[in-house]
Motif scaffolding. Sequence first.
Motif, PDB file in Angstrom:
ATOM      1  N   SER A  78      -7.196  74.420-101.317  1.00 32.74           N
ATOM      2  CA  SER A  78      -8.707  74.682-101.980  1.00 32.74           C
ATOM      3  C   SER A  78      -8.190  75.376-103.217  1.00 32.74           C
ATOM      4  CB  SER A  78      -9.623  75.191-101.650  1.00 32.74           C
ATOM      5  OG  SER A  78     -10.786  74.685-102.805  1.00 32.74           O
ATOM      6  N   GLY A  79      -7.754  74.809-104.319  1.00 30.24           N
ATOM      7  CA  GLY A  79      -7.806  75.422-105.438  1.00 30.24           C
ATOM      8  C   GLY A  79      -7.500  74.623-106.943  1.00 30.24           C
ATOM      9  N   GLY A  80      -8.302  75.077-107.867  1.00 25.58           N
ATOM     10  CA  GLY A  80      -7.890  73.932-109.206  1.00 25.58           C
ATOM     11  C   GLY A  80      -6.783  74.288-109.397  1.00 25.58           C
ATOM     12  N   SER A  81      -6.131  73.630-110.558  1.00 25.09           N
ATOM     13  CA  SER A  81      -4.993  73.561-111.302  1.00 25.09           C
ATOM     14  C   SER A  81      -4.254  74.793-112.470  1.00 25.09           C
ATOM     15  CB  SER A  81      -4.689  72.600-112.274  1.00 25.09           C
ATOM     16  OG  SER A  81      -4.814  72.422-113.315  1.00 25.09           O
ATOM     17  N   ASN A  82      -4.976  75.606-112.641  1.00 23.74           N
ATOM     18  CA  ASN A  82      -5.313  76.229-113.493  1.00 23.74           C
ATOM     19  C   ASN A  82      -4.356  76.303-114.703  1.00 23.74           C
ATOM     20  OD1 ASN A  82      -6.487  78.101-111.928  1.00 23.74           O
ATOM     21  ND2 ASN A  82      -4.693  79.150-110.630  1.00 23.74           N
ATOM     22  N   LYS A  83      -4.920  74.388-115.300  1.00 23.88           N
ATOM     23  CA  LYS A  83      -4.449  74.710-116.363  1.00 23.88           C
ATOM     24  C   LYS A  83      -5.558  73.622-116.985  1.00 23.88           C
ATOM     25  CE  LYS A  83       0.094  72.338-114.721  1.00 23.88           C
ATOM     26  NZ  LYS A  83       0.951  70.933-114.144  1.00 23.88           N
ATOM     27  N   GLY A  84      -5.374  74.708-118.092  1.00 24.88           N
ATOM     28  CA  GLY A  84      -6.955  74.297-119.487  1.00 24.88           C
ATOM     29  C   GLY A  84      -6.780  73.948-120.243  1.00 24.88           C
ATOM     30  N   PRO A  85      -7.564  73.309-121.176  1.00 24.59           N
ATOM     31  CA  PRO A  85      -7.828  71.947-122.472  1.00 24.59           C
ATOM     32  C   PRO A  85      -6.729  72.044-123.665  1.00 24.59           C
ATOM     33  CG  PRO A  85      -9.333  73.167-122.653  1.00 24.59           C
ATOM     34  CD  PRO A  85      -9.355  73.743-121.046  1.00 24.59           C
ATOM     35  N   SER A  86      -6.554  73.466-123.330  1.00 26.44           N
ATOM     36  CA  SER A  86      -5.543  73.487-124.905  1.00 26.44           C
ATOM     37  C   SER A  86      -3.500  73.859-124.197  1.00 26.44           C
ATOM     38  CB  SER A  86      -5.499  75.519-124.357  1.00 26.44           C
ATOM     39  OG  SER A  86      -5.373  76.023-124.001  1.00 26.44           O
ATOM     40  N   ASN A  87      -3.686  73.351-122.776  1.00 24.25           N
ATOM     41  CA  ASN A  87      -1.882  73.082-122.230  1.00 24.25           C
ATOM     42  C   ASN A  87      -1.964  71.785-122.291  1.00 24.25           C
ATOM     43  OD1 ASN A  87       0.196  72.511-120.092  1.00 24.25           O
ATOM     44  ND2 ASN A  87      -0.623  74.269-118.797  1.00 24.25           N
ATOM     45  N   PRO A  88      -0.632  71.159-123.686  1.00 26.33           N
ATOM     46  CA  PRO A  88      -0.247  70.155-123.727  1.00 26.33           C
ATOM     47  C   PRO A  88       0.537  69.441-122.735  1.00 26.33           C
ATOM     48  CG  PRO A  88       0.790  71.820-124.427  1.00 26.33           C
ATOM     49  CD  PRO A  88       0.345  73.004-124.341  1.00 26.33           C
ATOM     50  N   ASP A  89       1.150  69.895-121.886  1.00 20.15           N
ATOM     51  CA  ASP A  89       1.650  69.552-120.670  1.00 20.15           C
ATOM     52  C   ASP A  89       0.384  68.747-120.022  1.00 20.15           C
ATOM     53  OD1 ASP A  89       4.022  68.443-119.260  1.00 20.15           O
ATOM     54  OD2 ASP A  89       3.073  70.469-117.523  1.00 20.15           O
ATOM     55  N   TYR A  90      -0.720  69.644-119.656  1.00 22.85           N
ATOM     56  CA  TYR A  90      -2.223  69.081-118.655  1.00 22.85           C
ATOM     57  C   TYR A  90      -2.125  67.752-119.909  1.00 22.85           C
ATOM     58  CZ  TYR A  90      -6.690  69.270-116.778  1.00 22.85           C
ATOM     59  OH  TYR A  90      -8.058  68.745-115.555  1.00 22.85           O
ATOM     60  N   LEU A  91      -2.710  68.049-121.072  1.00 21.78           N
ATOM     61  CA  LEU A  91      -3.656  66.868-121.487  1.00 21.78           C
ATOM     62  C   LEU A  91      -2.714  65.721-122.063  1.00 21.78           C
ATOM     63  CD1 LEU A  91      -5.316  68.953-124.459  1.00 21.78           C
ATOM     64  CD2 LEU A  91      -6.055  68.423-122.021  1.00 21.78           C
ATOM     65  N   ASN A  92      -1.528  65.300-122.212  1.00 26.54           N
ATOM     66  CA  ASN A  92      -0.163  64.836-121.953  1.00 26.54           C
ATOM     67  C   ASN A  92       0.091  63.759-121.173  1.00 26.54           C
ATOM     68  OD1 ASN A  92      -0.837  64.978-125.176  1.00 26.54           O
ATOM     69  ND2 ASN A  92       1.001  66.278-125.131  1.00 26.54           N
ATOM     70  N   LYS A  93       0.219  64.784-119.940  1.00 26.14           N
ATOM     71  CA  LYS A  93       1.055  64.031-119.289  1.00 26.14           C
ATOM     72  C   LYS A  93      -0.061  63.996-117.714  1.00 26.14           C
ATOM     73  CE  LYS A  93       4.328  65.725-115.831  1.00 26.14           C
ATOM     74  NZ  LYS A  93       5.549  66.672-115.267  1.00 26.14           N
ATOM     75  N   ASP A  94      -1.436  64.628-116.895  1.00 22.72           N
ATOM     76  CA  ASP A  94      -2.011  64.783-116.062  1.00 22.72           C
ATOM     77  C   ASP A  94      -3.239  63.704-116.912  1.00 22.72           C
ATOM     78  OD1 ASP A  94      -0.077  66.887-115.138  1.00 22.72           O
ATOM     79  OD2 ASP A  94      -1.707  68.317-114.399  1.00 22.72           O
ATOM     80  N   VAL A  95      -3.725  64.611-117.496  1.00 25.42           N
ATOM     81  CA  VAL A  95      -5.197  64.118-117.651  1.00 25.42           C
ATOM     82  C   VAL A  95      -5.030  62.040-118.778  1.00 25.42           C
ATOM     83  CG1 VAL A  95      -7.229  63.797-119.101  1.00 25.42           C
ATOM     84  CG2 VAL A  95      -5.717  66.057-118.122  1.00 25.42           C
ATOM     85  N   GLN A  96      -3.717  62.797-118.808  1.00 25.96           N
ATOM     86  CA  GLN A  96      -3.481  60.665-119.852  1.00 25.96           C
ATOM     87  C   GLN A  96      -3.006  60.018-119.040  1.00 25.96           C
ATOM     88  OE1 GLN A  96      -4.027  59.921-123.310  1.00 25.96           O
ATOM     89  NE2 GLN A  96      -3.724  58.212-122.043  1.00 25.96           N
ATOM     90  N   GLY A  97      -2.295  60.734-117.536  1.00 27.91           N
ATOM     91  CA  GLY A  97      -1.961  59.663-116.989  1.00 27.91           C
ATOM     92  C   GLY A  97      -3.116  59.158-116.065  1.00 27.91           C
ATOM     93  N   ARG A  98      -4.538  59.534-116.403  1.00 29.60           N
ATOM     94  CA  ARG A  98      -5.492  59.830-114.876  1.00 29.60           C
ATOM     95  C   ARG A  98      -5.977  58.465-115.939  1.00 29.60           C
ATOM     96  NH1 ARG A  98      -6.468  65.546-113.674  1.00 29.60           N
ATOM     97  NH2 ARG A  98      -5.396  66.171-111.887  1.00 29.60           N
ATOM     98  N   ILE A  99      -6.429  59.141-117.841  1.00 28.12           N
ATOM     99  CA  ILE A  99      -7.251  58.096-118.102  1.00 28.12           C
ATOM    100  C   ILE A  99      -5.957  56.518-118.162  1.00 28.12           C
ATOM    101  CG2 ILE A  99      -7.188  57.225-120.820  1.00 28.12           C
ATOM    102  CD1 ILE A  99      -7.898  60.027-120.894  1.00 28.12           C
ATOM    103  N   ASP A 100      -4.425  56.476-118.367  1.00 25.20           N
ATOM    104  CA  ASP A 100      -3.970  55.356-118.482  1.00 25.20           C
ATOM    105  C   ASP A 100      -3.986  54.054-116.875  1.00 25.20           C
ATOM    106  OD1 ASP A 100      -3.324  55.123-120.938  1.00 25.20           O
ATOM    107  OD2 ASP A 100      -1.008  56.489-120.379  1.00 25.20           O
ATOM    108  N   THR A 101      -3.835  55.032-115.841  1.00 24.45           N
ATOM    109  CA  THR A 101      -4.897  54.785-114.632  1.00 24.45           C
ATOM    110  C   THR A 101      -5.848  54.437-113.967  1.00 24.45           C
ATOM    111  OG1 THR A 101      -2.777  56.217-113.224  1.00 24.45           O
ATOM    112  CG2 THR A 101      -4.658  55.030-112.144  1.00 24.45           C
ATOM    113  N   PHE A 102      -6.434  54.960-114.978  1.00 20.27           N
ATOM    114  CA  PHE A 102      -8.445  54.410-114.745  1.00 20.27           C
ATOM    115  C   PHE A 102      -8.728  53.046-115.859  1.00 20.27           C
ATOM    116  CE2 PHE A 102     -12.822  53.917-115.890  1.00 20.27           C
ATOM    117  CZ  PHE A 102     -13.433  54.587-114.236  1.00 20.27           C
ATOM    118  N   LEU A 103      -7.466  53.250-116.729  1.00 24.20           N
ATOM    119  CA  LEU A 103      -7.630  51.929-117.689  1.00 24.20           C
ATOM    120  C   LEU A 103      -7.515  50.752-117.163  1.00 24.20           C
ATOM    121  CD1 LEU A 103      -7.748  53.527-121.868  1.00 24.20           C
ATOM    122  CD2 LEU A 103     -10.000  53.045-120.262  1.00 24.20           C
TER     123      LEU A 103
END
Length: 189
Positions: A79-104
């Motif tokens: 159990s644990g988080g990624s320790n990546k925050g909203p200021s991390n461009p890799d997290y926003l551009n890769k992880d979050v955007q990938g999830r958004i694209d998949t969801f859409l």
Amino acid sequence: MKAYLLTSIKLTLILLIIFSVLYPLIIAGIGKLAAGGGDGETLSYKGRVVGFDNVGQKFTKDQYFWSRPSAVDYNAAGSGGSNKGPSNPDYLNKDVQGRIDTFLKHNPTVKKEDIPAELVTASGSGLDPDLSPAGAKIQAARVAKARGLSEQQVLALVDTHTEKPLLGLFGPAKVNVLKLNIALDELKK
């Protein structure tokens, strides 16, 4: 000085006994009184255990409600988080955007700005079993279409599985994804 040293050793031994022996035994005893006997409350479907009430699971098929993303791939042993925050461009551009694209892709009637953040960001534990009612309702059209149900039937199911805040005050309203998906499987077309 000897008096202080002896007192310190006595106090240390007393606290060791209290916090290393008595406290864990009391907590274990309380846990045995809880649902599941301290081992967690399991959920069953057709006589088979399919998961735990308080541990999230991965659902990727369109006919099921999807859980919140997990940074540990729903591994309860890690159990644990990624320790990546909203200021991390890799997290926003890769992880979050990938999830958004998949969801859409799987929810074509939804606009990007309407996606609740919980559906594209992982929880702190990586094992969150719940979604907000909004997080569940935004998926209703996809689930209804995949199951050949009306969207109103699916939304009604979400409403009946929404747990209200404790005493109407404490905590948010939430929907347990596994319980909701079990209810979907039990629902007749």
